[in-house]
Scaffold this motif. Structure first.
Motif, PDB file in Angstrom:
ATOM      1  N   SER A 107     -39.669   1.210 -70.554  1.00 55.89           N
ATOM      2  CA  SER A 107     -39.543   0.256 -71.646  1.00 55.89           C
ATOM      3  C   SER A 107     -38.381  -0.700 -71.354  1.00 55.89           C
ATOM      4  N   ARG A 108     -38.098  -1.583 -72.289  1.00 55.88           N
ATOM      5  CA  ARG A 108     -36.972  -2.512 -72.121  1.00 55.88           C
ATOM      6  C   ARG A 108     -36.045  -2.376 -73.321  1.00 55.88           C
ATOM      7  N   PRO A 109     -34.729  -2.514 -73.087  1.00 53.90           N
ATOM      8  CA  PRO A 109     -33.827  -2.455 -74.239  1.00 53.90           C
ATOM      9  C   PRO A 109     -34.005  -3.675 -75.146  1.00 53.90           C
ATOM     10  N   HIS A 136     -50.484  -8.068 -70.623  1.00 61.04           N
ATOM     11  CA  HIS A 136     -49.748  -9.116 -69.880  1.00 61.04           C
ATOM     12  C   HIS A 136     -49.848  -8.837 -68.381  1.00 61.04           C
ATOM     13  N   ARG A 137     -49.539  -7.599 -68.035  1.00 62.02           N
ATOM     14  CA  ARG A 137     -49.449  -7.266 -66.612  1.00 62.02           C
ATOM     15  C   ARG A 137     -50.823  -7.323 -65.948  1.00 62.02           C
ATOM     16  N   THR A 138     -51.868  -6.944 -66.690  1.00 59.63           N
ATOM     17  CA  THR A 138     -53.215  -7.012 -66.110  1.00 59.63           C
ATOM     18  C   THR A 138     -53.552  -8.463 -65.754  1.00 59.63           C
ATOM     19  N   LEU A 304     -41.806 -18.845 -65.671  1.00 62.63           N
ATOM     20  CA  LEU A 304     -40.368 -18.580 -65.762  1.00 62.63           C
ATOM     21  C   LEU A 304     -39.913 -17.536 -64.747  1.00 62.63           C
ATOM     22  N   GLY A 305     -40.730 -16.491 -64.576  1.00 63.58           N
ATOM     23  CA  GLY A 305     -40.334 -15.396 -63.683  1.00 63.58           C
ATOM     24  C   GLY A 305     -40.401 -15.794 -62.224  1.00 63.58           C
ATOM     25  N   GLY A 306     -41.291 -16.729 -61.905  1.00 64.75           N
ATOM     26  CA  GLY A 306     -41.527 -17.004 -60.490  1.00 64.75           C
ATOM     27  C   GLY A 306     -40.753 -18.163 -59.911  1.00 64.75           C
ATOM     28  N   THR A 307     -40.230 -19.048 -60.778  1.00 61.69           N
ATOM     29  CA  THR A 307     -39.659 -20.288 -60.242  1.00 61.69           C
ATOM     30  C   THR A 307     -38.255 -20.080 -59.664  1.00 61.69           C
ATOM     31  N   ASP A 308     -37.298 -19.772 -60.517  1.00 64.65           N
ATOM     32  CA  ASP A 308     -35.912 -19.670 -60.036  1.00 64.65           C
ATOM     33  C   ASP A 308     -35.735 -18.598 -58.979  1.00 64.65           C
ATOM     34  N   THR A 309     -36.440 -17.476 -59.158  1.00 65.32           N
ATOM     35  CA  THR A 309     -36.326 -16.372 -58.205  1.00 65.32           C
ATOM     36  C   THR A 309     -36.718 -16.840 -56.799  1.00 65.32           C
ATOM     37  N   SER A 310     -37.872 -17.500 -56.708  1.00 59.08           N
ATOM     38  CA  SER A 310     -38.344 -17.931 -55.383  1.00 59.08           C
ATOM     39  C   SER A 310     -37.440 -19.025 -54.825  1.00 59.08           C
ATOM     40  N   PRO A 375     -33.087  -4.593 -66.754  1.00 57.27           N
ATOM     41  CA  PRO A 375     -32.801  -3.272 -67.341  1.00 57.27           C
ATOM     42  C   PRO A 375     -34.066  -2.565 -67.813  1.00 57.27           C
ATOM     43  N   HIS A 376     -34.182  -1.288 -67.473  1.00 57.55           N
ATOM     44  CA  HIS A 376     -35.241  -0.440 -68.031  1.00 57.55           C
ATOM     45  C   HIS A 376     -34.631   0.320 -69.214  1.00 57.55           C
ATOM     46  N   TYR A 377     -35.489   0.980 -69.974  1.00 56.66           N
ATOM     47  CA  TYR A 377     -35.019   1.692 -71.166  1.00 56.66           C
ATOM     48  C   TYR A 377     -35.708   3.045 -71.216  1.00 56.66           C
ATOM     49  N   GLY A 440     -38.009  -4.698 -57.854  1.00 59.16           N
ATOM     50  CA  GLY A 440     -37.931  -3.770 -58.973  1.00 59.16           C
ATOM     51  C   GLY A 440     -38.750  -2.513 -58.765  1.00 59.16           C
ATOM     52  N   PHE A 441     -38.986  -1.814 -59.869  1.00 57.56           N
ATOM     53  CA  PHE A 441     -39.476  -0.443 -59.756  1.00 57.56           C
ATOM     54  C   PHE A 441     -40.547  -0.097 -60.792  1.00 57.56           C
ATOM     55  N   GLY A 442     -41.334   0.923 -60.421  1.00 64.79           N
ATOM     56  CA  GLY A 442     -42.228   1.608 -61.361  1.00 64.79           C
ATOM     57  C   GLY A 442     -43.202   0.679 -62.059  1.00 64.79           C
ATOM     58  N   ARG A 443     -43.405   0.960 -63.333  1.00 71.69           N
ATOM     59  CA  ARG A 443     -44.414   0.217 -64.095  1.00 71.69           C
ATOM     60  C   ARG A 443     -43.938  -1.184 -64.480  1.00 71.69           C
ATOM     61  N   ARG A 444     -42.658  -1.499 -64.186  1.00 70.25           N
ATOM     62  CA  ARG A 444     -42.179  -2.848 -64.485  1.00 70.25           C
ATOM     63  C   ARG A 444     -41.981  -3.645 -63.194  1.00 70.25           C
ATOM     64  N   ILE A 445     -42.471  -3.140 -62.076  1.00 74.02           N
ATOM     65  CA  ILE A 445     -42.273  -3.854 -60.810  1.00 74.02           C
ATOM     66  C   ILE A 445     -42.810  -5.280 -60.947  1.00 74.02           C
ATOM     67  N   CYS A 446     -42.183  -6.201 -60.228  1.00 72.41           N
ATOM     68  CA  CYS A 446     -42.539  -7.610 -60.366  1.00 72.41           C
ATOM     69  C   CYS A 446     -44.030  -7.843 -60.098  1.00 72.41           C
ATOM     70  N   PRO A 447     -44.740  -8.437 -61.054  1.00 76.57           N
ATOM     71  CA  PRO A 447     -46.165  -8.690 -60.815  1.00 76.57           C
ATOM     72  C   PRO A 447     -46.416  -9.869 -59.866  1.00 76.57           C
ATOM     73  N   ASN A 450     -46.427 -10.351 -54.361  1.00 76.95           N
ATOM     74  CA  ASN A 450     -47.205 -10.877 -53.226  1.00 76.95           C
ATOM     75  C   ASN A 450     -47.120 -12.394 -53.156  1.00 76.95           C
ATOM     76  N   TRP A 451     -47.286 -13.008 -54.316  1.00 74.18           N
ATOM     77  CA  TRP A 451     -47.225 -14.473 -54.393  1.00 74.18           C
ATOM     78  C   TRP A 451     -45.878 -14.939 -53.819  1.00 74.18           C
ATOM     79  N   ALA A 452     -44.799 -14.250 -54.235  1.00 73.63           N
ATOM     80  CA  ALA A 452     -43.461 -14.656 -53.802  1.00 73.63           C
ATOM     81  C   ALA A 452     -43.291 -14.448 -52.294  1.00 73.63           C
TER      82      ALA A 452
HETATM   83  C1  HEM Z   1     -38.350 -13.945 -54.737  1.00 76.51           C
HETATM   84  C2  HEM Z   1     -39.065 -13.916 -55.836  1.00 76.51           C
HETATM   85  C3  HEM Z   1     -38.987 -12.851 -56.901  1.00 76.51           C
HETATM   86  C4  HEM Z   1     -38.115 -11.805 -57.034  1.00 76.51           C
HETATM   87  C5  HEM Z   1     -36.963 -11.401 -56.111  1.00 76.51           C
HETATM   88  C6  HEM Z   1     -38.502 -11.095 -58.240  1.00 76.51           C
HETATM   89  C7  HEM Z   1     -37.888  -9.941 -58.695  1.00 76.51           C
HETATM   90  C8  HEM Z   1     -38.213  -9.304 -59.880  1.00 76.51           C
HETATM   91  C9  HEM Z   1     -37.545  -8.130 -60.372  1.00 76.51           C
HETATM   92  C10 HEM Z   1     -36.411  -7.384 -59.674  1.00 76.51           C
HETATM   93  C11 HEM Z   1     -38.103  -7.821 -61.569  1.00 76.51           C
HETATM   94  C12 HEM Z   1     -37.716  -6.660 -62.485  1.00 76.51           C
HETATM   95  C13 HEM Z   1     -38.554  -5.440 -62.165  1.00 76.51           C
HETATM   96  C14 HEM Z   1     -38.088  -4.220 -62.910  1.00 76.51           C
HETATM   97  O1  HEM Z   1     -37.815  -4.312 -64.115  1.00 76.51           O
HETATM   98  O2  HEM Z   1     -37.980  -3.136 -62.296  1.00 76.51           O
HETATM   99  C15 HEM Z   1     -39.133  -8.802 -61.837  1.00 76.51           C
HETATM  100  C16 HEM Z   1     -39.906  -8.822 -62.974  1.00 76.51           C
HETATM  101  C17 HEM Z   1     -40.840  -9.811 -63.236  1.00 76.51           C
HETATM  102  N1  HEM Z   1     -41.238 -10.825 -62.404  1.00 76.51           N
HETATM  103 FE1  HEM Z   1     -40.491 -11.209 -60.564  1.00 76.51          FE
HETATM  104  N2  HEM Z   1     -39.565 -11.728 -58.812  1.00 76.51           N
HETATM  105  C18 HEM Z   1     -39.912 -12.797 -58.026  1.00 76.51           C
HETATM  106  C19 HEM Z   1     -40.971 -13.664 -58.207  1.00 76.51           C
HETATM  107  C20 HEM Z   1     -41.848 -13.621 -59.279  1.00 76.51           C
HETATM  108  C21 HEM Z   1     -43.045 -14.410 -59.394  1.00 76.51           C
HETATM  109  C22 HEM Z   1     -43.586 -15.390 -58.361  1.00 76.51           C
HETATM  110  C23 HEM Z   1     -43.586 -14.134 -60.619  1.00 76.51           C
HETATM  111  C24 HEM Z   1     -44.859 -14.731 -61.153  1.00 76.51           C
HETATM  112  C25 HEM Z   1     -45.798 -14.019 -61.715  1.00 76.51           C
HETATM  113  C26 HEM Z   1     -42.729 -13.158 -61.268  1.00 76.51           C
HETATM  114  C27 HEM Z   1     -42.898 -12.646 -62.536  1.00 76.51           C
HETATM  115  C28 HEM Z   1     -42.200 -11.568 -63.054  1.00 76.51           C
HETATM  116  C29 HEM Z   1     -42.435 -11.020 -64.381  1.00 76.51           C
HETATM  117  C30 HEM Z   1     -43.402 -11.548 -65.423  1.00 76.51           C
HETATM  118  C31 HEM Z   1     -41.581  -9.898 -64.497  1.00 76.51           C
HETATM  119  C32 HEM Z   1     -41.442  -8.966 -65.678  1.00 76.51           C
HETATM  120  C33 HEM Z   1     -42.334  -7.736 -65.484  1.00 76.51           C
HETATM  121  C34 HEM Z   1     -42.212  -6.738 -66.624  1.00 76.51           C
HETATM  122  O3  HEM Z   1     -41.271  -6.810 -67.407  1.00 76.51           O
HETATM  123  O4  HEM Z   1     -43.086  -5.858 -66.710  1.00 76.51           O
HETATM  124  N3  HEM Z   1     -41.692 -12.860 -60.415  1.00 76.51           N
HETATM  125  N4  HEM Z   1     -39.194  -9.685 -60.779  1.00 76.51           N
END
Ligand code: HEM
Length: 519
Positions: A107-109, A136-138, A304-310, A375-377, A440-447, A450-452
């Motif tokens: 879960s998430r805090p 969401h994840r599906t 939001l998740g994919g832009t800044d990270t990549s 953070p996981h919870y 990341g890890f487990g059931r919250r691993i980044c979806p 592969n794209w990234a």
């Molecule tokens: C270099 C690129 C990226 C890195 C390093 C990264 C890393 C991560 C990490 C560490 C988490 C947390 C996992 C956890 O809680 O254990 C996460 C979650 C997430 N990421 Fe990424 N990510 C990247 C790219 C992307 C892309 C391209 C997407 C587009 C779909 C994305 C969408 C998400 C979403 C939606 C979550 C939340 C998942 C959840 O809470 O279940 N990320 N990512």
């Protein structure tokens, strides 16, 4: 009343089952009680009521936690005004708890600023574990884990040509060209939206949202004193009510703009994208859609998740090349030998470019993008290594410590792609690939993993094939040190350096122009 043999066996079976259930319940109760008697994991000593509040740094918690590792070990327990927090400083601990015991660690805090004041409760990243999150994840998996649903690989390639062309025209704006790339692909994947130029309003909006949500983490103290959230904006000496209101406005603006963008695309029934496909599949006769909110919410989070990270990963690669010209040369030699001068590399070359792959893997290790993952919870009390982990604990996987563990990665601060090549170093290839923790890890691993990984490879290989990146020099010929000052937000960001990015040859420049002309 007589009983048949069948009745007898049935009732016997029933009794055995019942006994089994009762024994299991007793065992669970006994285990729970005995777990409750166990000590808490080691950590810095706590004061009454405020716990470790005074020892908690205001930023770079990952670095402090890595220091604590030396004193307390892989699992460090801290408590802030009653909020239990467990920091996992090794891959073994993170994987054991977050992967193997994911049923209770996923879960998430609840964060007062992010959830209550800014209203991000709908964001995938903030959702508690449950049915909504699974949906969401599906959806995200379907469009981001394999390129089949949207053929994103082709789009990544095309947008990379736009970036290369931009680097030819205005190399001094390289940060903006890099920033545009992941946003342009995701916006097209998700909404069918075409990014225009370097100052596209959607890309800018996404950037603004991330700045605002990162800023929100400066207000974690509200979680220790949640009643503060009711204080009005005019209350003297506090700025969090204003930060909360402004953040909420940005979040609402972002969500409504995303919905409007996606709807326009769907109605125009133009390019196939995540939202148009999902809306078409979920359309009802009365014009409404099943799970409409979930579709919008999950799509926004892909952006939001994919832009800044990549972006951070690609900027880190450029920094690594600036600091390690010898690695850049070796990578270019590999590309020249395998691809030659007549075409640009693409994802299908991955297996024949092991050194480029090694650069990508090393980039994700050398400067991790999310040093504490997210953070996981923990939803149920648990036991680990003889310690009690209270239900309601916030669990942080310290990817910073894992990525810099000298036992896993000798000479961890050096950028050494060779470590990933069999025979490349005397210690041999590390057992743990960066990709196995950086996402990341487990059931919250980044979806979007592969794209990234695909876009990072595409960008790295294409830049190395066509450009040489070098430090800028002062008028007296002294090289200018590159900017390696990462912003210490949960998703680290890196600004540009003063450097020169010049085409490797006229042929390389021509290849870029030709590729761009085909778009
Ligand atoms: C270099 C690129 C990226 C890195 C390093 C990264 C890393 C991560 C990490 C560490 C988490 C947390 C996992 C956890 O809680 O254990 C996460 C979650 C997430 N990421 Fe990424 N990510 C990247 C790219 C992307 C892309 C391209 C997407 C587009 C779909 C994305 C969408 C998400 C979403 C939606 C979550 C939340 C998942 C959840 O809470 O279940 N990320 N990512």
């Amino acid at each position: 009343m007589t009983m048949s043999f069948r009745d007898l066996t049935d009732s016997k079976g029933y009794a055995i089952c019942l006994a089994g259930v009762v024994i299991s319940m007793l065992l669970v109760r006994y285990r729970k009680r005995s777990v409750s008697r166990l000590p808490l994991p080691p950590g810095p000593s706590r004061l009454p009521i405020i716990g470790n509040l005074l020892q908690m740094p205001t930023s770079h918690l990952w670095e402090k936690a890595t220091e604590w590792r030396k004193q307390y070990g892989d699992v460090v327990y801290v408590e802030n005004v009653g909020i239990p927090t467990l920091i996992l400083n090794s891959y073994e601990a993170a994987s054991e708890l977050l992967d193997k015991r994911s049923a209770i660690y996923s879960s998430r805090p609840h964060v007062v600023m992010t959830n209550d004041l800014q209203g991000w409760t709908w964001a995938t990243t903030m959702l508690p574990y449950g049915e909504t999150l699974r949906k969401h994840r599906t959806y995200l998996h379907r469009f981001f884990q394999t390129s089949e649903a949207l053929n994103y690989v082709e789009l990544q390639e095309r947008e990379t040509y736009v970036m290369l062309n931009g680097l030819l025209d205005t190399p001094d704006k390289y940060e903006q060209h890099v920033r545009r790339l992941p946003g342009a692909v995701i916006l097209r994947n998700v909404y069918g939206y075409e990014v225009q130029g370097l100052k596209d309003p959607m890309v800018e909006l996404g950037y603004k949202v991330l700045r605002s949500s990162s800023e929100s983490l400066e207000y974690l103290y509200l979680d220790f004193l949640p009643w503060l959230k009711y204080l009005p904006e005019w209350f003297p000496g506090i700025k969090f009510p204003r930060v909360g209101r402004e953040g909420r406005e940005i979040a609402e603006n972002f969500r409504s703009t995303s919905v409007a963008t996606g709807k326009a695309q769907y109605l125009a029934s133009g390019k196939e994208c995540m939202t148009s496909i999902l809306l078409a599949e979920n359309a009802l006769e009365d014009g409404s859609f099943i799970d409409e909110d979930i579709i919008w919410d999950a799509s926004s989070l892909a952006f939001l998740g994919g832009t800044d990270t990549s972006v951070t990963a690609i900027m880190t690669f450029i920094l690594a090349m600036l600091k390690n010209p010898d690695k850049q040369r070796r990578a270019q030699e590999e590309i020249d030998a395998v691809i030659g001068p007549d075409r640009l590399p693409n994802l299908s070359d991955k297996d024949s470019l092991p050194y480029i792959q090694a650069i990508c893997t090393e980039t994700l290790r050398w400067e991790v993008v999310l040093p504490l993952a997210l953070p996981h919870y923990l939803t149920d009390e648990d036991e680990y290594m003889g310690y009690r982990i209270p239900a309601g604990s916030m669990i942080l996987a310290n990817n910073w410590a894992i990525s810099r563990d000298p036992a896993l990665y000798p000479d961890p601060l050096s950028f050494k792609p060779e470590r990933w090549i069999p025979g490349g170093t005397k210690e041999g290839v590390p057992n743990l690939r960066s990709e196995d923790f950086a996402f990341g890890f487990g059931r919250r691993i980044c979806p979007g993993q592969n794209w990234a990984e695909h876009i990072i490879f595409q960008a790295v290989a294409s830049i190395l094939a066509t450009f040489t990146i070098e430090k800028a020099v002062e008028p007296d010929g002294k090289p200018i040190a590159p900017n390696d000052n990462f912003h210490p937000s949960p998703v680290r960001t890196l600004g540009g350096s003063q450097c020169t990015i010049s085409p490797r040859s006229e042929k390389a420049a021509l290849l870029i122009r030709q590729a761009f002309a085909t778009l």
